[in-house]
Write an enzyme that holds these catalytic residues in place. Structure first.
Site, short mmCIF file in Angstrom:
data_model
loop_
_atom_site.label_atom_id
_atom_site.label_comp_id
_atom_site.label_asym_id
_atom_site.label_seq_id
_atom_site.Cartn_x
_atom_site.Cartn_y
_atom_site.Cartn_z
N ASP A 61 0.68 -1.23 0.02
CA ASP A 61 0.13 -0.15 -0.13
C ASP A 61 0.82 1.40 0.10
OD1 ASP A 61 -2.24 1.51 -0.05
OD2 ASP A 61 -2.71 1.23 2.12
N HIS A 98 2.92 3.44 -8.67
CA HIS A 98 2.77 1.89 -9.02
C HIS A 98 4.25 1.66 -9.70
CE1 HIS A 98 -1.11 2.09 -7.42
NE2 HIS A 98 -1.72 2.87 -8.71
N LEU A 131 11.17 -20.57 -4.56
CA LEU A 131 9.95 -19.58 -3.93
C LEU A 131 8.88 -19.83 -4.89
CD1 LEU A 131 9.14 -17.05 -2.14
CD2 LEU A 131 10.21 -15.79 -4.13
C1 FPP Z 1 -1.70 -0.07 -3.76
O1 FPP Z 1 -1.31 1.45 -3.40
C2 FPP Z 1 -1.00 -0.50 -4.49
C3 FPP Z 1 -1.72 -1.05 -5.60
C4 FPP Z 1 -3.39 -1.11 -5.71
C5 FPP Z 1 -1.18 -1.85 -6.79
C6 FPP Z 1 0.26 -2.47 -6.65
C7 FPP Z 1 0.88 -2.77 -7.69
C8 FPP Z 1 2.39 -2.84 -7.99
C9 FPP Z 1 3.22 -2.77 -6.69
C10 FPP Z 1 3.08 -2.71 -9.22
C11 FPP Z 1 2.84 -4.05 -10.12
C12 FPP Z 1 2.88 -5.31 -9.18
C13 FPP Z 1 3.51 -6.27 -9.57
C14 FPP Z 1 3.27 -7.65 -8.87
C15 FPP Z 1 4.31 -6.52 -11.10
P1 FPP Z 1 -2.31 2.62 -3.71
O2 FPP Z 1 -2.46 2.88 -5.04
O3 FPP Z 1 -3.53 2.24 -2.88
O4 FPP Z 1 -1.78 3.63 -2.89
P2 FPP Z 1 -2.50 4.95 -2.02
O5 FPP Z 1 -3.30 4.00 -0.84
O6 FPP Z 1 -1.28 5.76 -1.36
O7 FPP Z 1 -3.63 5.42 -2.57
#
Ligand code: FPP
Length: 251
Positions: free
Chosen positions: A31, A48, A142
């Site tokens: 997050d 992201h 893994l």
């Molecule tokens: C949450 O942060 C994150 C996500 C919804 C997406 C996670 C994706 C990645 C880390 C990149 C791609 C993944 C892989 C496996 C290659 P948020 O957007 O909710 O952050 P915020 O709470 O600050 O708005």
């Protein structure tokens, strides 16, 4: 040396790890990507993109420590509600990473798995995902388990439907339904439940993640935003886990 010391290096922390007391399964709610970007006046999608680096270092560390399973909450069933631009950017990032990283995952003996309602993903993502899972399916290192279009409640409803169906067609009897049987119908069938759940960005929420499987998991929350979640941060979480006294409801 205090293991939580700000000055400790990655090597210092690594040397404090007791190999015999590592979690078999670590689940992470990644997050804070959006906030990481917003704080830099960047579009959320840049957060992201920056988060991919942390995904790579987490996978690398789990490989080095011979952890059995790493489950990453990459896209929840609720994330479809985000603006189309962000959803598309996330899907494209996933597609790009699957294409780029599969040879290396395979080289590192990593097996890729995915949990969630994969039928909702764009066709090009499902195809690439299936290709990567097929290529890596016999790997014995893994297990990298991606939660995609995943919701814990949806998973439990799906299990209930499948069990009801199997009772209907005579495959199982109502009296056979117990926790062990229920677990066999989960997306995570065959995997141990997470011993440790890590959530970045300081939010104290479960957010519909692995509702059944997290029953006895140890929880670690850090204020660090996901793109800043380094190997050192991961080691601090593992060291915190190693200090826990797990009682599973006993004394
Ligand atoms: C949450 O942060 C994150 C996500 C919804 C997406 C996670 C994706 C990645 C880390 C990149 C791609 C993944 C892989 C496996 C290659 P948020 O957007 O909710 O952050 P915020 O709470 O600050 O708005």
């Amino acid at each position: 040396m205090s293991i939580s010391s700000e000055n400790a290096t990655e090597q210092d922390l690594m040397s404090c790890i007791v190999k015999e007391n590592l979690p078999r399964h670590v689940a992470i709610t990644m997050d804070g990507n959006g906030r990481w970007a917003t704080r830099r006046d960047l579009p959320r999608t840049e957060g992201h993109k920056a988060g991919v680096k942390s995904v790579k270092s987490a996978v690398e560390l789990c490989g080095e420590l011979e952890i059995m399973v790493l489950t990453l909450y990459a896209f929840s069933s609720e994330n479809w509600k985000r603006p189309a631009l962000e959803v598309n950017a996330l899907m494209n990032l996933l597609l790009e990473q699957l294409k780029e990283e599969t040879p290396e995952l395979n080289e590192k003996n990593i097996q890729l798995k995915a949990i969630g309602d994969l039928s909702k993903l764009p066709g090009k993502v499902t195809r690439e995902l299936n290709r990567s899972m097929k290529i890596t399916r016999n790997n014995t290192g893994l297990i990298l388990n991606l939660a995609l279009s995943y919701g814990g409640r949806q998973e439990i409803v799906r299990v209930t439907q499948s069990i009801a169906n199997d009772v209907n067609n005579g495959k199982i009897k109502i009296k056979d339904i117990n926790e062990k049987l229920f677990s066999k119908y989960l997306y995570t069938a065959g995997l141990p439940d997470p011993d440790l759940i890590i959530r970045t960005s300081g939010e104290m929420r479960i957010s519909n993640f692995l509702l059944w499987q997290l029953a006895y998991s140890e929880i670690y929350v850090t204020d660090t935003l996901w793109p800043d979640f380094s190997k050192k941060e991961f080691l601090l979480a593992l060291l915190s886990y190693q200090k826990r006294n797990r009682r599973f409801g006993g004394v």
